[in-house]
Design an enzyme around this catalytic site. Sequence first.
Site, mmCIF file in Angstrom:
data_model
loop_
_atom_site.group_PDB
_atom_site.id
_atom_site.type_symbol
_atom_site.label_atom_id
_atom_site.label_comp_id
_atom_site.label_asym_id
_atom_site.label_seq_id
_atom_site.Cartn_x
_atom_site.Cartn_y
_atom_site.Cartn_z
ATOM 1 N N HIS A 160 0.856 -1.069 -0.007
ATOM 2 C CA HIS A 160 -0.158 -0.245 -0.002
ATOM 3 C C HIS A 160 0.365 1.049 -0.154
ATOM 4 C CE1 HIS A 160 0.519 -0.566 4.671
ATOM 5 N NE2 HIS A 160 0.659 1.111 4.630
ATOM 6 N N ASP A 195 0.091 -7.576 1.710
ATOM 7 C CA ASP A 195 0.994 -5.962 1.566
ATOM 8 C C ASP A 195 1.730 -5.795 2.056
ATOM 9 O OD1 ASP A 195 0.200 -3.194 1.644
ATOM 10 O OD2 ASP A 195 -0.810 -3.369 3.470
ATOM 11 N N SER A 301 4.823 2.467 8.067
ATOM 12 C CA SER A 301 4.780 1.269 7.502
ATOM 13 C C SER A 301 5.610 0.998 6.131
ATOM 14 C CB SER A 301 3.633 1.838 6.520
ATOM 15 O OG SER A 301 2.252 1.611 6.815
#
Length: 442
Positions: A160, A195, A301
Amino acid sequence: MSDTWPDKDKSAEDPSAPRNVGEHAPDEQPTQTMWQGPPPPPSSTSSQPWYGQPAPASGKKKTKRFGWPVFITAVAVAAVLGGGVGGVAADYISSSNLAASNEAQQSPQLNRTDNVTPTTEAAAVASPSVVTLSVGGEQAEGSGSGVILDEDGHILTNSHVVTLGGQAAAANIKVQTSDGQVHDAEVVGTDPMSDLAVVKIDAEELTPIEMGSAEELNVGDQAVAIGAPLGLDGTVTEGIISTLDRTISVASSAVPEEPEAPNQESPFEFGLPEDQETQSEQGQVHLNVMQTDAAINPGNSGGALVDHDGRLIGINVAIATRSEGNVGLGFSIPVDYAKRVAQELIEDGEVSHGMLGVTIMPTSDDTISSGARVVEVVDDGPATDADLEPDDIITAVDGKTVTDPGSLSATVREYPAGSDIELTVVRDGDEFTETLELGGTD
């Protein structure tokens, strides 16, 4: 984590609705927050890379800097019962009267080396292997973190992050290493199911991260998160492993909507990104993760979660929040799974995920509080030849507890297609095991 899971329309899911095991994926949308952080000092720390070859020390001078917008991610927790959690005894070093290791002594971040904390040493060892990503597309931009895997310049991060939450398939990506150097990056491969993604830069004297293992962890062990929260690169936060096995459900627009996998109602609020159009929520990806109370914020992230020795134990992926920012609930993809995904992306450009081939729903048996109830065995699917029937309750995969349908789906996908697994099944109160070969997701 790094980005933002937009507020969307907060669609609710019937918890009793069936879902098909072995399919789903993630979604994100960025928030526009510009920043410019101070440059970190150059690093000369070396560590053992994941492929095993020695890594050289880095001696480059810091150069230009750049600022990026940040995104914020929230997740819906799919299972609050962690299955298979180990003992709670912590085995990390508690003494602060430690002499720094050889690697840590070379770090310019240390003002003294004769008396350092375990967190200080872990950060000094691992920080040179953590990078910051700037990602720009035609209609959005954002930032995140990443981890250097090898001397060839392969960097592991979140899918993402590099796709801006599915909005940019061909985003422009720049990577800033800990010494301040900025490099153009190309995408090697992305895997929405986990992801995770791998990008590559052309650079010399990189410091690959040393690999640890989540299988050696206990609840209560020290955990150190390193990344660029809120665009502040080189940030270190410290905490413990709160839970080893947690299943989270992340909304995703990266795959077409799956009618048998309805969206799950979230106990958390989702902040809408400013100046961004809301994409329709299409599906969800279930992930088995470690939970930590080390502060993980937007921008973390794809960054590293390391142990007290500075070894990688997880890739930070998400936070649970009722509003923007950290509330002490952070989630990381275990390094053992991340390594397999990264290696397949580097070697093949894609990742194989197992599929069981049954439709499942939460159990309603008064005598069994966890597990996944079989609704239907899919015709010509992997489970067709196995001894599985409607109303069977799957309670474990290879001995790992299945807490609910989401955890079964996440666990099955961690295996490559073609893997043999052993299911623990309860039928009419009697427990038995069944071995079958997994199919694969398209």
